[in-house]
Design an enzyme around this catalytic site. Structure first.
Site, short mmCIF file in Angstrom:
data_model
loop_
_atom_site.label_atom_id
_atom_site.label_comp_id
_atom_site.label_asym_id
_atom_site.label_seq_id
_atom_site.Cartn_x
_atom_site.Cartn_y
_atom_site.Cartn_z
N ARG A 125 0.85 -1.14 -0.07
CA ARG A 125 0.03 0.00 -0.08
C ARG A 125 0.81 1.31 0.03
O ARG A 125 0.36 2.19 -0.54
CB ARG A 125 -0.85 -0.05 1.17
CG ARG A 125 -2.16 -0.86 0.92
CD ARG A 125 -3.19 -0.88 1.81
NE ARG A 125 -4.57 -1.65 1.45
CZ ARG A 125 -5.11 -2.04 2.51
NH1 ARG A 125 -5.10 -2.05 3.72
NH2 ARG A 125 -6.33 -2.79 2.05
N LYS B 294 -19.10 -17.11 2.37
CA LYS B 294 -20.70 -16.66 2.81
C LYS B 294 -21.44 -16.08 1.79
O LYS B 294 -21.01 -14.99 1.19
CB LYS B 294 -20.75 -16.17 4.25
CG LYS B 294 -20.29 -16.93 5.28
CD LYS B 294 -20.36 -16.42 6.53
CE LYS B 294 -20.07 -17.18 7.66
NZ LYS B 294 -19.96 -16.48 9.02
N GLY C 191 -10.79 -8.64 -0.79
CA GLY C 191 -9.51 -8.88 -0.49
C GLY C 191 -8.88 -10.27 -0.49
O GLY C 191 -7.75 -10.36 -0.92
N GLY D 122 -13.43 -3.79 0.81
CA GLY D 122 -14.78 -3.28 1.18
C GLY D 122 -15.44 -2.28 0.06
O GLY D 122 -16.62 -2.50 -0.29
P1 ADP Z 1 -13.29 -11.94 -0.92
O1 ADP Z 1 -12.48 -11.40 0.36
O2 ADP Z 1 -12.37 -11.96 -2.02
O3 ADP Z 1 -14.44 -10.99 -1.08
P2 ADP Z 1 -14.65 -14.00 0.64
O4 ADP Z 1 -13.92 -13.27 1.88
O5 ADP Z 1 -16.04 -13.79 0.34
O6 ADP Z 1 -13.66 -13.37 -0.57
O7 ADP Z 1 -14.04 -15.50 0.61
C1 ADP Z 1 -12.86 -16.03 0.93
C2 ADP Z 1 -12.59 -17.12 1.78
O8 ADP Z 1 -13.50 -18.09 1.29
C3 ADP Z 1 -11.21 -17.68 1.71
O9 ADP Z 1 -10.85 -17.77 3.04
C4 ADP Z 1 -11.49 -19.00 1.38
O10 ADP Z 1 -10.66 -20.04 2.09
C5 ADP Z 1 -13.10 -19.27 1.70
N1 ADP Z 1 -13.53 -20.53 0.79
C6 ADP Z 1 -13.41 -20.63 -0.54
N2 ADP Z 1 -14.00 -21.78 -0.81
C7 ADP Z 1 -14.39 -22.53 0.53
C8 ADP Z 1 -15.05 -23.82 0.78
N3 ADP Z 1 -15.33 -24.68 -0.32
N4 ADP Z 1 -15.05 -23.97 2.01
C9 ADP Z 1 -14.89 -23.13 3.27
N5 ADP Z 1 -14.15 -22.08 2.82
C10 ADP Z 1 -14.03 -21.54 1.54
MG MG Z 2 -12.57 -11.80 2.55
#
Ligand code: ADP
Ligand code: MG
Length: 393
Positions: free
Chosen positions: A35, A201, A350, A373
């Site tokens: 950053r 989620k 992220g 975010g």
């Molecule tokens: P971002 O930060 O890019 O928006 P998220 O925070 O929604 O993404 O999701 C990332 C997380 O989802 C990672 O920590 C990853 O390990 C988890 N993840 C992905 N696939 C699975 C799965 N099948 N079961 C459990 N966790 C998962």
């Molecule tokens: Mg995330």
């Protein structure tokens, strides 16, 4: 079009630049300076144009006295000085006589970094609540305000929105690049437009799915998120991650976008995250005690069959638990396929950005968005207050 730093004559002017130095720190040592490096183009431009530069940033959260020391911005002033090969002055306080003296002493091309803006949160959350008096105080230190802190553009704080309302303003190169890339890929009229969602989620991403679902031709859903959709369509997913709060939403989406949504058909499962033994199986053949942690080879092929014709792709969320080596393959194969075939792809979020940096050649993508975010809120279709506060040309 928003005003930018290029629209001002900076010579001898005191320029306040809001940067994002919310860097990871351990025991006062910066563990990743990405950053700080990302802020250099705007700062160098201001130096070359002979401005007197005042930098503001937050670092972490300040809730109690104890948080002050661990979120002290001083180490950042040292690292910034090393990167620029120039002394960076530092004010250990966010206001007061010493700070004002340092501002008055600035010469052309000098830089002063002010202490963590969230030090002002200790007493009445002044920074985070966009306190009027605080915004006025900071604005009075400068003559022009430039917002280059993309990561906080989804927040209306004193140091970004508050000051912007009180001074001639513009965006810096980092924010300009982010919004140009996001606007361009969202607004260009090329198809197929494919959105790929993954991660953990569903209910964290409901608004993103809803907004992008309207615009996309196809929604490929993988990662942990897929199981809530699969469960909502009555498929047995064993012990895989299900987001109970998201079930009704998935049912609704499956009806609304039945021709757009594509779900995994196979996956890699294990008895727990820690287990070393894994197997590949069709989703419907998953045992009760098994959880899916990555998409399987047939799903990868299925997703590629859509992606190969795509004119633009937006990805949010990894396809598996990529932090574990056993479950990196799905995410990596998809990234490598997009990179090799030069498909215009924007990756936001992220963990998504972290996964592409870890697993593939991030240089080969159209854009890797740096704001977690902020980018998610943009993809939800929201207007980011930090950008809204900047005047149009
Ligand atoms: P971002 O930060 O890019 O928006 P998220 O925070 O929604 O993404 O999701 C990332 C997380 O989802 C990672 O920590 C990853 O390990 C988890 N993840 C992905 N696939 C699975 C799965 N099948 N079961 C459990 N966790 C998962
Ligand atoms: Mg995330």
């Amino acid at each position: 079009m928003k005003k930018t730093i290029r629209d001002y004559d900076l010579k001898e002017k005191r320029i306040i630049i809001r940067v994002d130095y919310n860097v990871p720190m351990k025991d006062g040592i910066i563990t990743d300076d990405t950053r700080i490096k990302a802020s250099l183009p705007t700062i160098k431009y201001a130096i070359e144009h002979k401005a007197k530069i005042i930098l503001l940033s937050h670092l972490g959260k300040i809730k109690e006295e104890e948080d002050l020391k661990k979120n002290d911005l001083y180490p950042v002033s040292i690292r910034l000085g090393e990167l620029l090969q120039q002394k960076v002055f530092f004010s250990p306080k966010t206001r007061g006589e010493e700070l004002e003296q340092k501002v008055n002493n600035l010469k052309e091309g000098d830089i002063l970094l002010i202490q963590n803006t969230r030090y002002e949160d200790l007493d009445g959350k002044k920074e985070s609540n966009c306190d009027e008096e605080l915004a006025t105080y900071w604005a009075n230190l400068g003559e022009i305000f430039i917002n280059d802190a993309y990561g906080t553009c989804h927040r209306a704080h004193a140091s970004n929105v508050g000051i912007a309302k009180k001074l001639p303003n513009g965006i810096g190169f980092l924010v300009e690049n982010e919004i140009n890339k996001l606007n361009e890929i969202m607004e260009e009229n090329t198809h197929p437009f494919i959105v790929m969602m993954g991660g953990a989620k569903v209910h964290d991403k409901m608004k993103v799915i809803e907004n992008l679902g309207k615009k996309a031709d196809t929604l490929l859903i993988g990662g942990g998120m897929a199981y809530t959709f699969l469960a909502a369509s009555g498929i047995e997913v064993g012990n895989s991650l299900i987001d109970e709060e998201g079930i009704d939403f998935c049912t609704e989406m499956l009806q609304k976008y039945q021709d757009k949504i594509v779900l995994p058909i196979d996956h890699i499962v294990a008895k727990s995250k820690e287990a070393q033994q894994t197997r590949i199986t069709f989703i419907a053949d998953t045992q009760k005690e098994e959880s899916g942690f990555d998409i399987g080879p047939q799903t990868i092929d299925l997703f590629k069959s859509y992606l190969k014709d795509a004119k633009r792709v937006i990805i949010n969320g990894p396809m598996g638990l990529f932090e574990n080596k056993l479950y990196q393959n799905g995410t990596k194969e998809i990234y490598d396929f997009l990179a090799t075939n030069k498909i215009k792809t924007l990756i936001g979020g992220g963990d998504s950005a972290a996964s592409v940096n870890l697993l593939s050649d991030s240089q080969k993508f159209y854009h890797i968005s740096t704001g977690g975010g902020a980018t998610l809120e943009y993809l939800e279709g929201k207007i980011l207050p930090g950008i809204e506060a900047i005047n149009e040309k």
